[in-house]
Write an enzyme that holds these catalytic residues in place. Structure first.
Site, PDB file in Angstrom:
ATOM      1  N   GLU A   8       0.853  -1.191   0.000  1.00  0.00           N
ATOM      2  CA  GLU A   8       0.000   0.000   0.000  1.00  0.00           C
ATOM      3  C   GLU A   8       0.886   1.237   0.000  1.00  0.00           C
ATOM      4  O   GLU A   8       1.866   1.301   0.745  1.00  0.00           O
ATOM      5  CB  GLU A   8      -0.938  -0.010   1.205  1.00  0.00           C
ATOM      6  CG  GLU A   8      -0.248  -0.269   2.530  1.00  0.00           C
ATOM      7  CD  GLU A   8      -1.208  -0.615   3.660  1.00  0.00           C
ATOM      8  OE1 GLU A   8      -1.561   0.309   4.404  1.00  0.00           O
ATOM      9  OE2 GLU A   8      -1.570  -1.796   3.793  1.00  0.00           O
ATOM     10  N   ASP A  95      -6.130   8.789   2.569  1.00  0.00           N
ATOM     11  CA  ASP A  95      -5.625   8.428   3.891  1.00  0.00           C
ATOM     12  C   ASP A  95      -4.943   9.667   4.471  1.00  0.00           C
ATOM     13  O   ASP A  95      -3.857  10.044   4.040  1.00  0.00           O
ATOM     14  CB  ASP A  95      -4.646   7.260   3.786  1.00  0.00           C
ATOM     15  CG  ASP A  95      -4.269   6.696   5.148  1.00  0.00           C
ATOM     16  OD1 ASP A  95      -4.803   7.185   6.156  1.00  0.00           O
ATOM     17  OD2 ASP A  95      -3.446   5.768   5.199  1.00  0.00           O
ATOM     18  N   ASN A 158       2.653  -5.855   3.508  1.00  0.00           N
ATOM     19  CA  ASN A 158       1.883  -6.757   4.360  1.00  0.00           C
ATOM     20  C   ASN A 158       2.164  -8.195   3.945  1.00  0.00           C
ATOM     21  O   ASN A 158       2.136  -8.511   2.758  1.00  0.00           O
ATOM     22  CB  ASN A 158       0.386  -6.460   4.224  1.00  0.00           C
ATOM     23  CG  ASN A 158       0.055  -5.031   4.618  1.00  0.00           C
ATOM     24  OD1 ASN A 158      -0.027  -4.708   5.787  1.00  0.00           O
ATOM     25  ND2 ASN A 158      -0.123  -4.156   3.624  1.00  0.00           N
TER      26      ASN A 158
END
EC number: 3.4.-.-
Length: 499
Positions: A8, A95, A158
């Site tokens: 991300e 974000d 991740n």
């Protein structure tokens, strides 16, 4: 090798025509413009399902308290809350003060390169569409991690891990690895220190913002190891290792080795291989020292008194991974390729880092900067060098210095542009992202919300219907492709899945 990986990236954003523009507003405009250009009107844009998220749960066994406050915004077009789920299974949203592209889950490190690179094309299109709106400010997006004013924004990796692996073993095994891997996957930065005021060049954009060895937070007191325990999968079986120490990479080899070598070291840790002899005496200091030395010759202290360079630490990890793979009865071609490229890059860096200027970010950027410095007679303190640094990460194909290097054949690629363009609209076929993306493509108007581990259908009844996707390796094309092809409606699909 097969490990679920997701990358991300929060992109830097600026508005040259309106320097004082609110970045939350401009980020919102970028996301909404991309949605409009994709032909997804507000009424049909799938929302993100926050119900199952727990970002304050700590892998060390506790929850960080959240202060009471207003309920989170639920209007997906409100400033700062813009969000859309793409047909490739990714998430595009605002974000904080940045547009973020969260790539779909993949099961192969090379696929991580492809869908991460697809995010660059998505962001380039988002800025272009937003800038074309009459009266709107012109937007520019950058795949980087610093704003030059003391702030850093993240590129997070991740990795799905076994819940059976003690978290302490992950910390022990990965801390020296993360401190040293920046010799390969640093993206390069002009300036030392968080604000970049001290003259010089360093390997990583993120390293100066690492302040503790282990921690939950991602915007302050950032840790070498992040402890967020939010698996987005069956929590009894899995944990998600959330990595915040990495840089935003443009060079495909940098991304490939960043995620590929990390996945292989996780294989070692899960197999119980002892890595305790690699512990650093002062891990945070080591992160900074390795980043601040583009000669790659300075050493850092280990807990046992040895002094090793970042290259030497990486070489030890490479040797242990190679030895581990040699015990495997069935050789894995992807693992072998990563190991071969890992060894090649370490050899080149040891001989002369500039021999990697056509494959890795920081040497490529350093070569550009040194050429500019020599032509213009500039010291490292020259403000113009910061502009060159920034322009390297510009996502525009005709303006970004990285993209111009690619166009003239000065940077090697691992994937084709057609693979990247296909990934802009199509999901990986071998993870649950396939189910999510294909549901959005085929039945988007009937999907109320989705998340990494669920798709929620609105079929017009009294209740919404949640289809859980807790197993990341289910929901693949092999698993549900024929089913999706056999149904004509979302209602028929849900009926098949629930009966």
């Amino acid at each position: 090798m097969q490990r679920i990986i997701g990358v991300e990236v929060e992109y830097g954003i600026s508005s040259p025509s309106e320097p004082s523009a609110n970045p939350i507003l401009t980020s919102t405009q970028a996301v909404l413009a991309y949605a409009a250009a994709a032909g997804v009107p507000r009424a049909k844009r799938t929302r993100w399902d926050y119900e199952v998220e727990s970002p304050l749960r700590d892998a060390r066994g506790f929850d960080l308290g959240r202060m009471s406050g207003p309920a989170p915004v639920i209007d997906a077009d409100e400033i700062g809350a813009a969000n859309m789920i793409l047909t490739n299974g990714a998430r595009l949203y605002v974000d904080h003060a940045h547009p973020e592209y969260s790539a779909p889950e993949v099961a192969d490190p090379l696929d991580a390169v492809i869908w991460d690179k697809a995010g660059e094309r998505v962001m380039e299109a988002a800025a272009r569409h937003a800038s074309s709106v009459p009266g709107a400010p012109r937007l520019q997006l950058y795949k980087n991690n610093v704003d030059g004013k003391g702030a850093s924004y993240g590129t997070h990796e991740n990795y799905l891990c076994s819940r059976d692996t003690p978290f302490a073993s992950i910390v022990t095994g990965l801390t020296p690895f993360f401190a040293s891997r920046q010799v390969i996957c640093g993206s390069g930065r002009v300036g030392l220190g968080q604000s970049g005021d001290e003259a010089g060049f360093q390997l990583s954009q993120r390293s100066d913002y690492i302040e503790v060895e282990v921690g939950l937070e991602t915007t302050l007191k950032r840790g070498i190891i992040n402890t967020r325990d939010e698996p987005h999968a069956d929590a009894d079986k899995y944990r998600r290792l959330h990595v915040i120490i990495g840089d935003a990479n443009l060079a495909e080899m940098s991304t490939y080795l960043k995620v590929g070598t990390t996945a292989l070291v996780l294989d070692l840790i899960e197999a119980g291989v002892d890595l305790t002899d690699l512990q650093l005496a002062r891990p945070v200091t080591a992160v900074h020292h390795i980043s601040h030395d583009p000669t790659l010759r300075k050493t850092v202290a280990l807990a046992d008194g040895r002094e090793l360079t970042g290259l030497a630490l990486q070489r030890i990890y490479l040797e242990r991974v190679s030895k581990f793979l040699d015990r495997e009865a069935d050789r894995d071609p992807r693992a072998d390729d990563i190991v071969a490229k890992w060894a090649m890059v370490l050899d080149l860096l040891e001989r002369d880092p500039m021999e990697c200027a056509n494959i890795l970010d920081w040497p490529a950027k350093l070569r550009l900067l040194e050429g500019f410095r020599n032509r213009e007679g500039l010291a490292w303190s020259a403000p113009r060098l910061h502009l060159v640094d920034l322009q390297y990460s510009d996502v525009r194909l005709d303006k970004g210095l990285y993209n111009r290097l690619v166009a003239r054949g000065s940077m090697e690629r691992l994937v084709t542009e057609q693979q990247v363009l296909d990934a802009v609209t199509n999901p990986p076929t071998d993870t649950r992202a396939y189910f999510r993306g294909e549901c959005l493509r085929r039945f988007g108007a009937d999907i109320a919300a989705a998340s990494w581990d669920s798709v929620i259908f609105d079929l017009g009844g009294e209740s919404l219907i949640r289809i859980p996707t807790l197993e990341p390796l289910r929901g693949t094309k092999a698993h549900v492709g024929a089913l999706l092809d056999s149904v004509d409606s979302a209602a028929e699909l849900v009926d098949q899945l629930t009966h």
